[in-house]
Scaffold this motif. Structure first.
Motif, PDB file in Angstrom:
ATOM      1  N   ILE A 176       0.874  -1.177   0.000  1.00 18.94           N
ATOM      2  CA  ILE A 176       0.000   0.000   0.000  1.00 18.94           C
ATOM      3  C   ILE A 176       0.909   1.225   0.000  1.00 18.94           C
ATOM      4  CG2 ILE A 176      -1.874   1.225   1.166  1.00 18.94           C
ATOM      5  CD1 ILE A 176      -2.317  -1.166   2.935  1.00 18.94           C
ATOM      6  N   LYS A 177       0.555   2.252  -0.769  1.00 16.23           N
ATOM      7  CA  LYS A 177       1.334   3.482  -0.712  1.00 16.23           C
ATOM      8  C   LYS A 177       0.396   4.682  -0.606  1.00 16.23           C
ATOM      9  CE  LYS A 177       1.749   4.365  -5.623  1.00 16.23           C
ATOM     10  NZ  LYS A 177       2.575   4.901  -6.673  1.00 16.23           N
ATOM     11  N   ASP A 178       0.957   5.836  -0.287  1.00 15.79           N
ATOM     12  CA  ASP A 178       0.198   7.085  -0.234  1.00 15.79           C
ATOM     13  C   ASP A 178      -0.949   7.022   0.767  1.00 15.79           C
ATOM     14  OD1 ASP A 178       1.887   7.737  -2.291  1.00 15.79           O
ATOM     15  OD2 ASP A 178       0.408   7.544  -3.866  1.00 15.79           O
ATOM     16  N   MET A 179      -0.731   6.357   1.879  1.00 17.45           N
ATOM     17  CA  MET A 179      -1.753   6.268   2.927  1.00 17.45           C
ATOM     18  C   MET A 179      -1.354   7.278   4.002  1.00 17.45           C
ATOM     19  SD  MET A 179      -2.662   2.835   4.972  1.00 17.45           S
ATOM     20  CE  MET A 179      -4.187   2.589   5.824  1.00 17.45           C
ATOM     21  N   LYS A 180      -2.178   8.315   4.175  1.00 16.03           N
ATOM     22  CA  LYS A 180      -1.806   9.418   5.065  1.00 16.03           C
ATOM     23  C   LYS A 180      -2.581   9.313   6.371  1.00 16.03           C
ATOM     24  CE  LYS A 180      -0.646  14.276   4.745  1.00 16.03           C
ATOM     25  NZ  LYS A 180      -0.853  15.557   4.068  1.00 16.03           N
ATOM     26  N   LEU A 181      -1.859   9.119   7.455  1.00 17.25           N
ATOM     27  CA  LEU A 181      -2.468   8.941   8.774  1.00 17.25           C
ATOM     28  C   LEU A 181      -1.973  10.012   9.738  1.00 17.25           C
ATOM     29  CD1 LEU A 181      -1.995   5.051   9.135  1.00 17.25           C
ATOM     30  CD2 LEU A 181      -4.071   6.265   8.444  1.00 17.25           C
ATOM     31  N   MET A 182      -2.793  10.285  10.762  1.00 14.96           N
ATOM     32  CA  MET A 182      -2.417  11.271  11.779  1.00 14.96           C
ATOM     33  C   MET A 182      -2.938  10.824  13.139  1.00 14.96           C
ATOM     34  SD  MET A 182      -3.972  15.090  12.238  1.00 14.96           S
ATOM     35  CE  MET A 182      -3.015  16.002  11.048  1.00 14.96           C
ATOM     36  N   LYS A 183      -2.110  10.978  14.173  1.00  9.43           N
ATOM     37  CA  LYS A 183      -2.652  10.907  15.531  1.00  9.43           C
ATOM     38  C   LYS A 183      -2.252  12.193  16.240  1.00  9.43           C
ATOM     39  CE  LYS A 183      -0.250   8.068  18.288  1.00  9.43           C
ATOM     40  NZ  LYS A 183       0.324   6.824  18.898  1.00  9.43           N
ATOM     41  N   THR A 184      -3.182  12.747  16.991  1.00  2.40           N
ATOM     42  CA  THR A 184      -2.965  14.107  17.515  1.00  2.40           C
ATOM     43  C   THR A 184      -2.359  14.110  18.917  1.00  2.40           C
ATOM     44  OG1 THR A 184      -5.282  14.100  18.188  1.00  2.40           O
ATOM     45  CG2 THR A 184      -4.752  15.168  16.108  1.00  2.40           C
ATOM     46  N   THR A 185      -2.094  12.933  19.455  1.00  2.00           N
ATOM     47  CA  THR A 185      -1.403  12.873  20.757  1.00  2.00           C
ATOM     48  C   THR A 185      -0.779  11.491  20.905  1.00  2.00           C
ATOM     49  OG1 THR A 185      -1.608  13.275  23.143  1.00  2.00           O
ATOM     50  CG2 THR A 185      -3.430  12.099  22.068  1.00  2.00           C
ATOM     51  N   LEU A 186      -0.235  11.202  22.066  1.00  2.00           N
ATOM     52  CA  LEU A 186       0.446   9.932  22.360  1.00  2.00           C
ATOM     53  C   LEU A 186       1.583   9.647  21.378  1.00  2.00           C
ATOM     54  CD1 LEU A 186      -2.241   7.383  23.629  1.00  2.00           C
ATOM     55  CD2 LEU A 186      -0.800   8.985  24.887  1.00  2.00           C
ATOM     56  N   SER A 187       2.345  10.698  21.094  1.00  2.00           N
ATOM     57  CA  SER A 187       3.557  10.547  20.301  1.00  2.00           C
ATOM     58  C   SER A 187       4.603  11.482  20.898  1.00  2.00           C
ATOM     59  CB  SER A 187       3.283  10.911  18.841  1.00  2.00           C
ATOM     60  OG  SER A 187       4.500  11.104  18.154  1.00  2.00           O
ATOM     61  N   GLY A 188       5.808  10.979  21.060  1.00  2.00           N
ATOM     62  CA  GLY A 188       6.879  11.804  21.608  1.00  2.00           C
ATOM     63  C   GLY A 188       8.211  11.440  20.994  1.00  2.00           C
ATOM     64  N   PHE A 189       9.244  12.156  21.387  1.00  2.00           N
ATOM     65  CA  PHE A 189      10.607  11.844  20.943  1.00  2.00           C
ATOM     66  C   PHE A 189      11.536  12.410  22.005  1.00  2.00           C
ATOM     67  CE2 PHE A 189      14.235  12.565  17.827  1.00  2.00           C
ATOM     68  CZ  PHE A 189      14.565  11.223  17.764  1.00  2.00           C
ATOM     69  N   GLU A 190      12.099  11.515  22.818  1.00  2.00           N
ATOM     70  CA  GLU A 190      12.926  11.927  23.950  1.00  2.00           C
ATOM     71  C   GLU A 190      14.169  11.051  24.035  1.00  2.00           C
ATOM     72  OE1 GLU A 190      10.038  13.306  27.409  1.00  2.00           O
ATOM     73  OE2 GLU A 190       9.496  11.288  26.746  1.00  2.00           O
ATOM     74  N   GLY A 191      15.140  11.516  24.808  1.00  2.00           N
ATOM     75  CA  GLY A 191      16.318  10.714  25.105  1.00  2.00           C
ATOM     76  C   GLY A 191      17.210  10.461  23.909  1.00  2.00           C
ATOM     77  N   PHE A 192      17.122  11.361  22.902  1.00  2.00           N
ATOM     78  CA  PHE A 192      17.923  11.153  21.693  1.00  2.00           C
ATOM     79  C   PHE A 192      19.334  11.703  21.877  1.00  2.00           C
ATOM     80  CE2 PHE A 192      14.852  14.679  21.156  1.00  2.00           C
ATOM     81  CZ  PHE A 192      15.720  15.764  21.150  1.00  2.00           C
ATOM     82  N   HIS A 193      20.199  11.407  20.918  1.00  2.00           N
ATOM     83  CA  HIS A 193      21.582  11.841  20.936  1.00  2.00           C
ATOM     84  C   HIS A 193      21.678  13.366  20.824  1.00  2.00           C
ATOM     85  CE1 HIS A 193      25.915  11.114  20.160  1.00  2.00           C
ATOM     86  NE2 HIS A 193      25.818  12.250  19.473  1.00  2.00           N
ATOM     87  N   LYS A 194      22.455  14.003  21.710  1.00  2.00           N
ATOM     88  CA  LYS A 194      22.632  15.459  21.671  1.00  2.00           C
ATOM     89  C   LYS A 194      24.041  15.794  21.185  1.00  2.00           C
ATOM     90  CE  LYS A 194      18.761  15.889  24.240  1.00  2.00           C
ATOM     91  NZ  LYS A 194      18.566  14.447  24.514  1.00  2.00           N
ATOM     92  N   SER A 195      24.139  16.878  20.431  1.00  2.00           N
ATOM     93  CA  SER A 195      25.456  17.353  20.019  1.00  2.00           C
ATOM     94  C   SER A 195      25.398  18.869  19.932  1.00  2.00           C
ATOM     95  CB  SER A 195      25.835  16.738  18.667  1.00  2.00           C
ATOM     96  OG  SER A 195      25.059  17.325  17.632  1.00  2.00           O
ATOM     97  N   GLU A 196      26.501  19.494  19.524  1.00  2.00           N
ATOM     98  CA  GLU A 196      26.526  20.961  19.448  1.00  2.00           C
ATOM     99  C   GLU A 196      25.497  21.502  18.455  1.00  2.00           C
ATOM    100  OE1 GLU A 196      29.981  22.584  17.430  1.00  2.00           O
ATOM    101  OE2 GLU A 196      30.456  20.627  16.538  1.00  2.00           O
ATOM    102  N   HIS A 197      25.043  20.660  17.503  1.00  2.00           N
ATOM    103  CA  HIS A 197      24.090  21.120  16.495  1.00  2.00           C
ATOM    104  C   HIS A 197      22.642  20.745  16.819  1.00  2.00           C
ATOM    105  CE1 HIS A 197      27.923  20.911  14.050  1.00  2.00           C
ATOM    106  NE2 HIS A 197      27.582  22.186  14.005  1.00  2.00           N
ATOM    107  N   THR A 198      22.405  20.254  18.017  1.00  2.00           N
ATOM    108  CA  THR A 198      21.040  19.872  18.412  1.00  2.00           C
ATOM    109  C   THR A 198      20.299  21.076  18.969  1.00  2.00           C
ATOM    110  OG1 THR A 198      21.918  17.700  19.003  1.00  2.00           O
ATOM    111  CG2 THR A 198      19.690  18.236  19.771  1.00  2.00           C
ATOM    112  N   THR A 199      19.190  21.410  18.360  1.00  2.00           N
ATOM    113  CA  THR A 199      18.342  22.484  18.903  1.00  2.00           C
ATOM    114  C   THR A 199      16.937  21.969  19.200  1.00  2.00           C
ATOM    115  OG1 THR A 199      17.766  23.179  16.657  1.00  2.00           O
ATOM    116  CG2 THR A 199      19.595  24.325  17.703  1.00  2.00           C
TER     117      THR A 199
END
Lengths: 286, 286, 286, 286
Positions: free
Chosen positions: C137-160
């Motif tokens: 299947i392609k071109d299937m566009k989905l959205m969820k408006t909560t219960l999504s995060g992104f934490e604890g990732f790699h930090k460097s001098e270029h991370t904002t």
């Protein structure tokens, strides 16, 4: 009703030298009655398939001297052949084929597609009315990297835009002008002798060695109009639309850098748009 | 001048249940003077950046009850806040997010994009004039595989189309109607209670068990208009455009086969187009 | 070399009830020799026009039971008919026509185009090798408006990027899986009985009453893969790509407002992309 | 995973003269572990937002001498800075801005977008492997109106194509070559000194005064490859793809006319495609 995007190539040969005109034609009619809508009576309806055939037959018989002349031929054919036609309109745009060159020598039969601005025209006529011709350029994308600003504008509680006197001006131009009632013009001659395309570029960019300051998109639009009207006497009214792409100077402070307008991000949506229509004595604005 | 394609999502939460309206807004203004075009004087110019801010602030403050109501809010704001505005027009289209379902249970915060017809609206107002509201559906692609013909049409020397009484009718619909001068309508209620979308489909397809014969695109367009006018009393005038894709029954004789309308080739260019505008007492056709 | 976008509609009639399959087929061949490239000798070249004819003839003769079966038919035809073919590959995608319904009653011959995810497949075969089938299947566009995060990732001098535990997750999905060496599968049966589409949605959205937390796009991609592999035993390997659209919570402080994730701006470029391929015993990641 | 379509303009000033490079960058990484997919552990994940920042910082610091050199800079940065990166690939394409000219005088700060072929490049590197650089042109649309044929091809029961020795050859070219392992090349120098673009055109069109006969698309593809390999010594391997648009000579007999290849209809779908990859000693074809 009518037929859209009738695409074809008209090839002309002079000895071994070939000339191409590839066009896209849309022709629309309005009939004097409406029985087909109300009663499903098709007796007066010229099928869109026949419209297509007529366009192709005219191309074969007359060739395409200029797209404007060809649009006139089509309108005249429908208006003089079919008494049930109340109104006819034809739009034509040209595929921008350019003759290839090798070391400055033009090639006899090879071409490259160079879409740096698309030439188009329109002709329309009401029964017993004049045939009116329009022409124009669309999808011409220009940029100047300085000598553009926007200052002294209206401020309100919702204004967050800072005043700027050195921004990038980048936009896609749409220019469409009226030649008024159709006379015996040589449209290609008007186009090339008056250097219409060059006029637009000069008005946008200013002199090549120093440029010219633009205080707003609106003023640049007006400059293009004034320049065309002053250089091309056959133009009666000209509409210019500028859809501008904003280039945002990226704030790199949080990355420890000072960005002196070196790295800019194009903002494609939303985009500003500004349109103005200017005639010879009167003046209209939208 | 104005700002096009201001895209944003307005999220509303009721407890754990989320509601989304993602829209694309275009707002255009005409000012009472033209000093910015002629003299580069920007004193009256409301920057397009401010236009964008106003649209976003209104979305935050008012929410988007319906796109029609939101377009009205925007027009009213400009007309009442800025005395230099001579005309304002706002177009809004909605991204077709649908709440996801799992085994028939609606999901509290997940959605899928289902572009089977895009809902849009327009509101416009001249200084001291009425606020007029339009609404519509675009990009709705429908097909019926039989009960469509085209016969008894005008013949001329350029007619090669055969008469047909069993062809495929396939096209993209654009419907736009006027609610006339803006009253206190609940636009979403009109939309869903009157089943506007279903009206279009019924008029196009006919009864599910037997269909209904269409003698021309024109008659189908008229049927859709008549059906909407009869079912939705608030609609004053309705314009319907049908851009049809022709399906050509492939001739397979030179491949030794008889093709009984089993294999058909869609012809995307050129395509026929037919538009009609119908009002309650008068009737206009283009 | 080959022929791309061979578009046609295959119509099947059972009494008054009509069934449609509109597809777009691309078929590519590699020959065992290369004389046409090196010497301009076309003796072994099967013209792309013949490729098109063969595809259309097979559609007429066999019908399209499922796009996978039709892709297999095409590959088998080329491999068994032409000894000069070293490799054949066929890609098919289906136009998403859905039968219209009026008050829950399915229409006998009317359809609407609903592009909420495009079904496609691929079949390929080398001379003397197995015939391998892919679907997706392609071109299937989905959205969820909560219960999504992104934490604890790699930090460097270029991370904002700040850490976030409540963002919108919106993306376009591309899923493609291999059925391994072609057996006598009833591909439509696998599709509908195993509810492949529903599997993707469940894994993306979680339970309808509460959802499920996604700690990264990567984990969501993996959940979709694991879910399909566990539910559809015929799938050997599955690749999932998620092209995500970031929704930026607009800072409205300079407009005097606090935006509690109510107004969000979709950022279409640049966009993040994450792809993973997962098999039954091994696991590959790209 | 990675970030696609990072779009920006890099502006360079030398006194009053401005130089622009507007590019679109895609950078993808593969990490040495997969904890983010399997366990939702993001500790090693470099956010795509950071990837974007790094690309922009490198553009600010180094400028863009050539897109190839910039792609190398990006790959080297990721491979030397982050030990968790197993593979990095960067694709860059350039917006075709050309300096405006007025009566032959180049403008100091104004440009026009001329999309007559898009220059692009790719650089990729595996951990502990060589950095490999590719470059190319895409979307270059060329046409020759004669000296093209297709004869002596394989015939079968499904062949309906007639033999032709005077057809139009029109197609969109995609050329991509490898410079092999990255050395200290001046890529813009290679591009402009060797006249890569001109090589493609010469091989396609033949001498300007007489052209050159093409017996098939395949042979034309091969000619372009041979010409580039012979003129540009740094090129190791070259892939050329030609997506051709067929121009059908319209049969006008039923309209009472003889069409001597004067009116031709472009057939956009289906279209033929032919790809070949050619190296210096070996030769591969797909």
């Amino acid at each position: 009703y009518g037929k859209n995007t009738i695409k074809f190539l008209r090839l002309k040969r002079e000895g071994k030298k070939h000339f191409v005109k590839e066009v896209e034609v849309c022709t629309h009619l309005r009939l004097t009655s409406a029985h087909e809508y109300l009663e499903g009576n098709n007796a007066a309806v010229i099928p869109t398939d026949t419209i297509k055939n007529i366009v192709l037959v005219l191309a074969k018989k007359n060739g395409i001297q200029s797209i404007e002349q060809f649009a006139i031929d089509i309108c005249k054919h429908f208006m003089t052949t079919f008494c049930q036609v109340a109104y006819v309109k034809t739009y034509i745009q040209e595929v921008p084929w350019q003759r290839l060159q090798e070391n400055g020598v033009p090639h006899i039969h090879s071409f490259i597609c160079v879409p740096e601005g698309i030439r188009f025209c329109e002709a329309e006529q009401c029964k017993n009315g004049p045939l009116v011709v329009f022409a124009g350029i669309k999808d011409m994308k220009l940029m100047k990297t300085t000598l553009s600003g926007f200052e002294g504008f209206h401020k309100s509680e919702h204004t967050t835009l800072p005043e700027r006197n050195d921004r990038i001006l980048c936009g896609e131009l749409f220019c469409k002008w009226s030649y008024g009632e159709c006379k015996d013009f040589d449209f290609d001659c008007i186009w090339y002798m008056n250097k219409v395309r060059e006029c637009v570029i000069e008005a946008f960019a200013g002199p090549p060695d120093c440029g010219e300051y633009s205080p707003s998109y609106q003023k640049t639009v007006n400059s293009i109009q004034m320049h065309i009207l002053s250089k091309v006497s056959q133009v009666q009214v000209i509409e210019v639309m500028l859809n501008n792409t904003f280039y945002n100077v990226l704030d790199m402070k949080n990355l420890g850098l000072t960005n002196d307008k070196e790295v800019l991000i194009p903002v494609e949506a939303p985009y500003g748009s500004c349109t103005c229509t200017l005639g010879r004595k009167r003046f209209l604005e939208a």
